[in-house]
Design an enzyme around this catalytic site. Sequence first.
Site, PDB file in Angstrom:
ATOM      1  N   LYS A   2       1.025  -1.106  -0.159  1.00  0.00           N
ATOM      2  CA  LYS A   2      -0.152   0.111   0.244  1.00  0.00           C
ATOM      3  C   LYS A   2       0.764   0.805   0.012  1.00  0.00           C
ATOM      4  O   LYS A   2       0.066   2.369  -1.032  1.00  0.00           O
ATOM      5  CB  LYS A   2      -0.690   0.149   1.331  1.00  0.00           C
ATOM      6  N   LYS A   7      -0.822 -13.116 -10.336  1.00  0.00           N
ATOM      7  CA  LYS A   7      -1.421 -14.558  -9.370  1.00  0.00           C
ATOM      8  C   LYS A   7      -2.755 -14.119  -9.849  1.00  0.00           C
ATOM      9  O   LYS A   7      -2.921 -12.849 -10.236  1.00  0.00           O
ATOM     10  CB  LYS A   7      -0.841 -13.561  -7.794  1.00  0.00           C
ATOM     11  N   LYS A  44      -9.134 -11.224  -8.036  1.00  0.00           N
ATOM     12  CA  LYS A  44     -10.668 -10.757  -9.010  1.00  0.00           C
ATOM     13  C   LYS A  44      -9.957  -9.449  -9.614  1.00  0.00           C
ATOM     14  O   LYS A  44     -10.158  -8.480 -10.160  1.00  0.00           O
ATOM     15  CB  LYS A  44     -10.936 -11.026  -7.533  1.00  0.00           C
TER      16      LYS A  44
HETATM   17  P1  TYM Z   1      -7.667 -14.977   0.612  1.00  0.00           P
HETATM   18  O1  TYM Z   1      -8.990 -14.560   1.017  1.00  0.00           O
HETATM   19  O2  TYM Z   1      -6.932 -13.200   0.031  1.00  0.00           O
HETATM   20  O3  TYM Z   1      -7.508 -15.710  -0.172  1.00  0.00           O
HETATM   21  C1  TYM Z   1      -8.302 -17.611   0.166  1.00  0.00           C
HETATM   22  C2  TYM Z   1      -7.428 -18.394   0.359  1.00  0.00           C
HETATM   23  O4  TYM Z   1      -6.731 -18.826  -1.381  1.00  0.00           O
HETATM   24  C3  TYM Z   1      -5.462 -18.391  -1.337  1.00  0.00           C
HETATM   25  N1  TYM Z   1      -4.652 -17.561  -2.723  1.00  0.00           N
HETATM   26  C4  TYM Z   1      -4.189 -18.812  -3.965  1.00  0.00           C
HETATM   27  N2  TYM Z   1      -3.887 -19.760  -3.297  1.00  0.00           N
HETATM   28  C5  TYM Z   1      -2.531 -19.433  -4.966  1.00  0.00           C
HETATM   29  N3  TYM Z   1      -2.560 -18.804  -5.951  1.00  0.00           N
HETATM   30  C6  TYM Z   1      -3.499 -18.236  -6.206  1.00  0.00           C
HETATM   31  N4  TYM Z   1      -3.914 -17.021  -7.359  1.00  0.00           N
HETATM   32  C7  TYM Z   1      -4.268 -17.577  -4.300  1.00  0.00           C
HETATM   33  N5  TYM Z   1      -5.182 -16.798  -4.583  1.00  0.00           N
HETATM   34  C8  TYM Z   1      -5.827 -16.721  -3.577  1.00  0.00           C
HETATM   35  C9  TYM Z   1      -4.907 -17.264  -0.119  1.00  0.00           C
HETATM   36  O5  TYM Z   1      -3.371 -17.736  -0.493  1.00  0.00           O
HETATM   37  C10 TYM Z   1      -5.776 -18.348   0.409  1.00  0.00           C
HETATM   38  O6  TYM Z   1      -4.957 -19.109   1.473  1.00  0.00           O
HETATM   39  N6  TYM Z   1      -5.682 -13.361   5.448  1.00  0.00           N
HETATM   40  C11 TYM Z   1      -6.387 -14.894   4.629  1.00  0.00           C
HETATM   41  C12 TYM Z   1      -7.701 -15.318   5.114  1.00  0.00           C
HETATM   42  C13 TYM Z   1      -6.985 -15.541   6.530  1.00  0.00           C
HETATM   43  C14 TYM Z   1      -6.808 -16.950   7.284  1.00  0.00           C
HETATM   44  C15 TYM Z   1      -6.671 -16.908   8.615  1.00  0.00           C
HETATM   45  C16 TYM Z   1      -5.871 -18.002   6.263  1.00  0.00           C
HETATM   46  C17 TYM Z   1      -7.505 -15.139   7.839  1.00  0.00           C
HETATM   47  N7  TYM Z   1      -7.367 -15.408   9.008  1.00  0.00           N
HETATM   48  C18 TYM Z   1      -6.211 -18.220   8.983  1.00  0.00           C
HETATM   49  C19 TYM Z   1      -5.490 -18.560   6.802  1.00  0.00           C
HETATM   50  C20 TYM Z   1      -5.148 -18.760   8.340  1.00  0.00           C
HETATM   51  C21 TYM Z   1      -6.925 -13.986   3.403  1.00  0.00           C
HETATM   52  O7  TYM Z   1      -6.807 -12.837   2.919  1.00  0.00           O
HETATM   53  O8  TYM Z   1      -6.550 -15.730   2.367  1.00  0.00           O
END
Ligand code: TYM
Length: 354
Positions: free
Chosen positions: A120, A212, A215
């Site tokens: 950011k 990557k 969305k």
């Molecule tokens: P988030 O919601 O951005 O993404 C959810 C999960 O999808 C994976 N991901 C990907 N993996 C591989 N290639 C991609 N292009 C790709 N896009 C998304 C992310 O790595 C993730 O595993 N902060 C986290 C959510 C969270 C969380 C937690 C995860 C909150 N508390 C506790 C684990 C444990 C997040 O925003 O993921």
Amino acid sequence: MKRILSGITPSGDGSLHIGNYLGAVRQFIELANPSTSSGQAHECFLMVADLHALTTIQNKEQLQRNIEALILNELALLGDLQNITFFRQSDVPMHSELQTILNNVTPLGLLKRAHAYKDKLQNPSTPLRARDEIEEDINVGLFNYPMLMAADILLYKPNLVPVGKDQKQHIEMTRDIGDRFNRTYKTNTFKLPEPYIPEEVAVIVGTDGKRKMSKSLGNIISIFDDETVIKKQVMGTYTDPTRVHANDPGHIEGNMVFTYLDFFGEKEKVAELKKQYREGKVSDIEVKNYLFESLIKTFGSARERYGDLKAHPEKVKHVLEKGAAKAREVSSATMREVRDAIGLTNHYSFFRYS
Ligand code: TYM
């Protein structure tokens, strides 16, 4: 039994794409299921990290829509919920309480090194703005995001946290914060979790073949959109720009249609298509049509379940209620230890987590 925990944020429009599925949800389903995890069932916790979404979504209707979309998407993919506790983060207030406590054992410098915050600050659309000025636009929730995520994880003492590579730093910070707490209070309250990131799905590249899948970059393939939308996404996927005619020999490496087919197509059929593609004997359109078919086949039953769940909100509510009860039970036990360890409990205390 090993414990697994993960979470997904209802950001964007809340819906899932194949990057989320391959990077996180699929590992989760496999680990929960003894027939796909070398006979060993794991105890799994999966949360809809709705409090995390507040860093970017400050519109009531949009947040409500996103949470609903994510809940329905996840439940439809998970299917039979054996071994999985599915819950909403905001249904378990212990997450916020632990975050408040962890704030005090975490140095500012650690949070300043978080990628989300640094990205950011270096937003390329505002290169000339001073750091102070950009900081005016970054809310403290975003800055403190890794702390809430640390609380999400540490509360449940999981062995493994299946995530994509973009979350690896957050798991390392969680270990760091948990360890600082344990050392500060000379306790072993927190178990230090390991990330679980299989190399082949660590970063799923988007349909542009460059970045990557995400969305916000518009380079996704959706799971639950209308078939016409998915078809359009598949037809727009990056293949081999050096191949002009269908009878030119084509390249497989870096060709996103084949990358996705390796996950979703039938092995022999994909091997045959690769051979024909290299020899210039099959067109891009034919290969893309096969990818589309394979996606619809892979997600067919989940897409049906989605419709059923949407039509029966009482079923969804029941799952969430059950999940929250279990999540509260586990996180209460950890919070009791935490309160005892730091000295909040004394002989005047009348409240104790049970
Ligand atoms: P988030 O919601 O951005 O993404 C959810 C999960 O999808 C994976 N991901 C990907 N993996 C591989 N290639 C991609 N292009 C790709 N896009 C998304 C992310 O790595 C993730 O595993 N902060 C986290 C959510 C969270 C969380 C937690 C995860 C909150 N508390 C506790 C684990 C444990 C997040 O925003 O993921």
